[in-house]
Design an enzyme around this catalytic site. Structure first.
Site, PDB file in Angstrom:
ATOM      1  N   CYS A   9       0.815  -1.164   0.224  1.00 46.25           N
ATOM      2  CA  CYS A   9      -0.043  -0.089   0.144  1.00 46.25           C
ATOM      3  C   CYS A   9       0.798   1.183   0.098  1.00 46.25           C
ATOM      4  O   CYS A   9       2.248   1.343  -0.099  1.00 46.25           O
ATOM      5  CB  CYS A   9      -1.172   0.045   1.220  1.00 46.25           C
ATOM      6  SG  CYS A   9      -0.432   0.097   2.878  1.00 46.25           S
ATOM      7  N   CYS A  83      -3.023   1.648  -3.984  1.00 44.80           N
ATOM      8  CA  CYS A  83      -1.789   2.535  -4.496  1.00 44.80           C
ATOM      9  C   CYS A  83      -1.953   2.851  -5.946  1.00 44.80           C
ATOM     10  O   CYS A  83      -0.996   3.436  -6.546  1.00 44.80           O
ATOM     11  CB  CYS A  83      -0.449   1.835  -4.029  1.00 44.80           C
ATOM     12  SG  CYS A  83      -0.249   0.260  -4.851  1.00 44.80           S
ATOM     13  N   CYS A  87       1.899   1.470  -7.977  1.00 42.84           N
ATOM     14  CA  CYS A  87       2.439  -0.292  -7.812  1.00 42.84           C
ATOM     15  C   CYS A  87       3.201  -0.651  -9.256  1.00 42.84           C
ATOM     16  O   CYS A  87       2.496  -0.598 -10.319  1.00 42.84           O
ATOM     17  CB  CYS A  87       1.290  -1.036  -7.594  1.00 42.84           C
ATOM     18  SG  CYS A  87       0.431  -0.766  -5.831  1.00 42.84           S
TER      19      CYS A  87
END
Length: 131
Positions: A9, A83, A87
């Site tokens: 995250c 996220c 990511c």
């Protein structure tokens, strides 16, 4: 071979730490557990720590870690939590995106349902990865 799961995250302070704590607790050494954030916070969210302590899981000593390409390469399963585009993506990995509310700035009453949802999802993941 032991599967490796990476929880990601943005701040690696709440959701991913709770998920990693549950997975470690439920799977022990049968699954390798990693967690990281694209912009790690200074410390793990205190309310997340308190919510997990209610479940008998201590994540107080954990430190948010920066997400590295090598962590993603090591992982068999990459689970992202809100996220988005931050990511990194590597072909051939199993990706899951768990859409969960962010516990940052929330009180314990708001964090418990997030924690409980994470537990449900981690239990399902363990059942898949460890037949």
């Amino acid at each position: 071979m032991t599967p490796t799961v990476l929880f990601v995250c943005v701040h690696n302070a709440g959701r991913s730490q709770m998920a990693a704590g549950y997975l470690q607790h439920l799977a022990g050494d049968r699954i390798e557990v990693l967690s990281a954030g694209s912009q790690p916070a200074d410390q793990v969210n205190r309310v997340a720590v308190a919510a997990m302590a209610e479940e008998g899981i201590d994540i107080a000593a954990e430190q948010p870690k920066v997400l590295t390409e090598s962590a993603v390469r090591e992982a068999d399963v990459v689970i992202t939590m809100g996220c988005g585009d931050e990511c990194p993506f590597f072909p051939g990995k199993r990706y899951e995106d768990w859409v969960l509310d962010d516990p940052a700035g929330q009180g314990i009453d708001a964090v418990r349902p997030i924690r409980d949802e994470i537990r449900r999802r981690v239990e399902a993941l363990v059942a898949e990865l460890i037949p």
